[in-house]
Design a protein around this motif. Structure first.
Motif, PDB file in Angstrom:
ATOM      1  N   THR A 143       0.842  -1.187   0.000  1.00  0.00           N
ATOM      2  CA  THR A 143       0.000   0.000   0.000  1.00  0.00           C
ATOM      3  C   THR A 143       0.876   1.234   0.000  1.00  0.00           C
ATOM      4  OG1 THR A 143      -1.658  -1.194   1.247  1.00  0.00           O
ATOM      5  CG2 THR A 143      -1.804   1.204   1.267  1.00  0.00           C
ATOM      6  N   PRO A 144       0.532   2.285  -0.748  1.00  0.00           N
ATOM      7  CA  PRO A 144       1.342   3.491  -0.799  1.00  0.00           C
ATOM      8  C   PRO A 144       1.591   4.064   0.593  1.00  0.00           C
ATOM      9  CG  PRO A 144      -0.365   3.558  -2.462  1.00  0.00           C
ATOM     10  CD  PRO A 144      -0.638   2.369  -1.625  1.00  0.00           C
ATOM     11  N   THR A 145       2.826   4.516   0.827  1.00  0.00           N
ATOM     12  CA  THR A 145       3.173   5.157   2.083  1.00  0.00           C
ATOM     13  C   THR A 145       2.480   6.497   2.180  1.00  0.00           C
ATOM     14  OG1 THR A 145       5.339   4.116   1.980  1.00  0.00           O
ATOM     15  CG2 THR A 145       5.100   5.998   3.468  1.00  0.00           C
ATOM     16  N   ILE A 164       3.626  14.359  -5.557  1.00  0.00           N
ATOM     17  CA  ILE A 164       3.352  12.990  -5.989  1.00  0.00           C
ATOM     18  C   ILE A 164       4.516  12.103  -5.579  1.00  0.00           C
ATOM     19  CG2 ILE A 164       2.909  11.474  -7.950  1.00  0.00           C
ATOM     20  CD1 ILE A 164       1.738  13.808  -9.438  1.00  0.00           C
ATOM     21  N   PRO A 165       4.265  11.035  -4.806  1.00  0.00           N
ATOM     22  CA  PRO A 165       5.343  10.106  -4.456  1.00  0.00           C
ATOM     23  C   PRO A 165       5.634   9.156  -5.613  1.00  0.00           C
ATOM     24  CG  PRO A 165       3.294   9.397  -3.455  1.00  0.00           C
ATOM     25  CD  PRO A 165       2.982  10.680  -4.179  1.00  0.00           C
ATOM     26  N   VAL A 166       6.905   9.063  -5.981  1.00  0.00           N
ATOM     27  CA  VAL A 166       7.324   8.173  -7.066  1.00  0.00           C
ATOM     28  C   VAL A 166       8.480   7.315  -6.587  1.00  0.00           C
ATOM     29  CG1 VAL A 166       6.564   9.763  -8.882  1.00  0.00           C
ATOM     30  CG2 VAL A 166       8.913   9.896  -8.019  1.00  0.00           C
ATOM     31  N   GLY A 171      13.957   3.951  -2.512  1.00  0.00           N
ATOM     32  CA  GLY A 171      13.245   4.956  -1.747  1.00  0.00           C
ATOM     33  C   GLY A 171      12.102   5.591  -2.503  1.00  0.00           C
ATOM     34  N   VAL A 172      11.612   6.684  -1.940  1.00  0.00           N
ATOM     35  CA  VAL A 172      10.490   7.417  -2.513  1.00  0.00           C
ATOM     36  C   VAL A 172      10.893   8.872  -2.687  1.00  0.00           C
ATOM     37  CG1 VAL A 172       8.114   8.187  -2.155  1.00  0.00           C
ATOM     38  CG2 VAL A 172       8.783   5.887  -1.463  1.00  0.00           C
TER      39      VAL A 172
END
Length: 270
Positions: A143-145, A164-166, A171-172
């Motif tokens: 699941t997205p952090t 936007i997290p990529v 890492g992110v």
């Protein structure tokens, strides 16, 4: 994306389409076959859906196969093309248009199987070339952090989605919305494109559309969302569709589907 091929057949003769459809479905490396009866209809379908290959007749009323391919080759992610015709005099022209193969009717099941194998080889070569140009990390399966913004976690109704997290290595990376040029979906993955980089994203395109539609982003195609701040130009393309130009390093061109042209023109005030 599956290992098999998703194929579009374009032929004005119903019997020819049916025969080819049947023969293709008999091959284990073909997973889906769709038919249409002319070049105009084919271009509309290619604007709305993604196909690995198009089997295209040449002699058709209206927009013939050779003219259709010139337009198909301008698409951002054009399918591979195989010409299927009763005449062999167009072969040289067909290969000048980067056709993968040229089938002359009537053809055998063995000959068709060879064409499909050739398509698979060419597709694999293009995918390998593409993977060397883009990040090689995989989308995380978890699941997205959550990203904390203004005291709330992302995904809550009152959250303002500002970054936007990529994926970046293990890492992110958080990308500011103002740096995003466009977001695209292909090969069952979603990519965020900035001025000169491309990153894998954990969200689906629909999730991003819902989060970004009130912040200057617009869904212009089933596979694309664009940051309106970075739109340079909008030009008519074909049969009610448009091409949009973005101010990234490559001056990328994106398709605007006919169903979304009116809303886009309204958003940008034209």
């Amino acid at each position: 994306m599956t290992d098999g091929l998703k194929i579009l057949i374009v032929d004005d003769e119903a019997l020819a389409r049916a025969d080819l459809h049947y023969m293709l479905k008999e091959l284990p490396r073909v997973t889906a076959v769709t038919e249409c009866s002319n070049g105009t209809e084919a271009l509309e379908m290619l604007q709305e859906d993604v196909f690995d290959a198009v089997f295209l007749d040449i002699e058709m009323p209206g927009l013939n196969g050779l003219k259709a391919v010139k337009i198909i080759n301008q698409l951002r992610n054009p399918p591979l093309v195989v010409f299927v015709t009763a005449y062999d005099e167009h072969a040289v022209k067909a290969f000048e248009l980067n056709a993968v193969d040229y089938l002359v009717k009537p053809y055998s099941a063995k000959r068709l199987e060879q064409t499909v194998e050739k398509l698979l080889v060419v597709r694999a070569r293009l995918q390998a070339r593409s993977s060397r140009r883009t990040p090689e990390w995989e989308i995380a399966k978890t699941t997205p952090t959550p990203v904390v913004v203004g005291g709330n976690t992302q995904g809550q109704p009152d959250t303002v989605f500002k970054k936007i997290p990529v994926e970046k290595g293990d890492g992110v990376l958080l990308i500011s919305l103002s740096d995003v040029r466009y977001i695209e979906a292909y090969d069952d993955k979603v990519y965020v494109n900035t001025f000169d980089e491309q990153y894998l994203c954990r969200f689906s395109l629909t999730e991003l559309e819902n989060k970004l539609s009130s912040q200057g982003f617009a869904r212009i195609h089933r596979s694309y969302i664009v940051n309106l701040q970075h739109v340079l130009e909008l030009q008519p393309f074909f049969n009610g569709t448009y091409t949009l130009f973005v101010d990234d390093k490559k001056k990328s061109t994106l398709p605007v589907s006919r169903a979304r042209v009116k809303s886009l023109r309204s958003l940008i005030g034209v």
